[in-house]
Design a protein around this motif. Structure first.
Motif, PDB file in Angstrom:
ATOM      1  N   ASN A  53       0.824  -1.215   0.000  1.00  0.00           N
ATOM      2  CA  ASN A  53       0.000   0.000   0.000  1.00  0.00           C
ATOM      3  C   ASN A  53       0.855   1.260   0.000  1.00  0.00           C
ATOM      4  O   ASN A  53       0.546   2.221  -0.704  1.00  0.00           O
ATOM      5  CB  ASN A  53      -0.956  -0.003   1.191  1.00  0.00           C
ATOM      6  N   ALA A  54       1.930   1.255   0.764  1.00  0.00           N
ATOM      7  CA  ALA A  54       2.833   2.408   0.788  1.00  0.00           C
ATOM      8  C   ALA A  54       3.483   2.604  -0.579  1.00  0.00           C
ATOM      9  O   ALA A  54       3.606   3.738  -1.067  1.00  0.00           O
ATOM     10  CB  ALA A  54       3.900   2.226   1.866  1.00  0.00           C
ATOM     11  N   PHE A  55       3.883   1.508  -1.209  1.00  0.00           N
ATOM     12  CA  PHE A  55       4.482   1.586  -2.542  1.00  0.00           C
ATOM     13  C   PHE A  55       3.485   2.159  -3.545  1.00  0.00           C
ATOM     14  O   PHE A  55       3.815   3.048  -4.329  1.00  0.00           O
ATOM     15  CB  PHE A  55       4.941   0.194  -2.992  1.00  0.00           C
ATOM     16  N   LEU A  56       2.256   1.646  -3.522  1.00  0.00           N
ATOM     17  CA  LEU A  56       1.241   2.119  -4.461  1.00  0.00           C
ATOM     18  C   LEU A  56       0.922   3.593  -4.237  1.00  0.00           C
ATOM     19  O   LEU A  56       0.766   4.356  -5.186  1.00  0.00           O
ATOM     20  CB  LEU A  56      -0.036   1.284  -4.339  1.00  0.00           C
ATOM     21  N   LYS A  57       0.845   3.988  -2.970  1.00  0.00           N
ATOM     22  CA  LYS A  57       0.556   5.387  -2.654  1.00  0.00           C
ATOM     23  C   LYS A  57       1.680   6.309  -3.152  1.00  0.00           C
ATOM     24  O   LYS A  57       1.418   7.356  -3.727  1.00  0.00           O
ATOM     25  CB  LYS A  57       0.364   5.550  -1.146  1.00  0.00           C
ATOM     26  N   SER A  58       2.919   5.885  -2.970  1.00  0.00           N
ATOM     27  CA  SER A  58       4.045   6.739  -3.359  1.00  0.00           C
ATOM     28  C   SER A  58       4.248   6.759  -4.877  1.00  0.00           C
ATOM     29  O   SER A  58       4.909   7.645  -5.397  1.00  0.00           O
ATOM     30  CB  SER A  58       5.329   6.283  -2.680  1.00  0.00           C
ATOM     31  N   ASN A  59       3.672   5.791  -5.576  1.00  0.00           N
ATOM     32  CA  ASN A  59       3.823   5.729  -7.044  1.00  0.00           C
ATOM     33  C   ASN A  59       2.520   5.968  -7.778  1.00  0.00           C
ATOM     34  O   ASN A  59       2.386   5.572  -8.940  1.00  0.00           O
ATOM     35  CB  ASN A  59       4.388   4.364  -7.434  1.00  0.00           C
ATOM     36  N   LYS A  60       1.586   6.633  -7.111  1.00  0.00           N
ATOM     37  CA  LYS A  60       0.302   6.917  -7.718  1.00  0.00           C
ATOM     38  C   LYS A  60       0.503   7.817  -8.924  1.00  0.00           C
ATOM     39  O   LYS A  60       1.250   8.791  -8.881  1.00  0.00           O
ATOM     40  CB  LYS A  60      -0.603   7.617  -6.700  1.00  0.00           C
ATOM     41  N   LYS A  61      -0.160   7.477 -10.014  1.00  0.00           N
ATOM     42  CA  LYS A  61      -0.012   8.234 -11.249  1.00  0.00           C
ATOM     43  C   LYS A  61      -0.451   9.686 -11.026  1.00  0.00           C
ATOM     44  O   LYS A  61      -1.480   9.955 -10.430  1.00  0.00           O
ATOM     45  CB  LYS A  61      -0.863   7.593 -12.351  1.00  0.00           C
TER      46      LYS A  61
END
Length: 64
Positions: A53-61
């Motif tokens: 979740n942290a990865f996805l949040k930090s790499n949100k388009k």
């Protein structure tokens, strides 16, 4: 979705499931976890979920 795309999704879903079974077996046999109570595999998955979740949040388009 096209049949081709669905087949590819199924292929990676199967690989993920095999990966999770392998990880569960490794956690059960990990000497560092001997004597600890609780569901260690579940705890590991919760930590992995938080990391994902942290990865996805930090790499949100659109966000940088």
């Amino acid at each position: 979705m096209t049949d081709k795309v669905q087949k590819a999704i199924n292929k990676y879903e199967n690989k993920f499931n095999k990966f999770m079974i392998n990880i569960e077996d490794q956690v059960k046999n990990e000497k560092a976890f001997e004597g600890l109570g609780g569901n260690l595999f579940c705890g590991l998955l919760v930590q992995m979920k938080n990391d994902i979740n942290a990865f996805l949040k930090s790499n949100k388009k659109g966000e940088k």
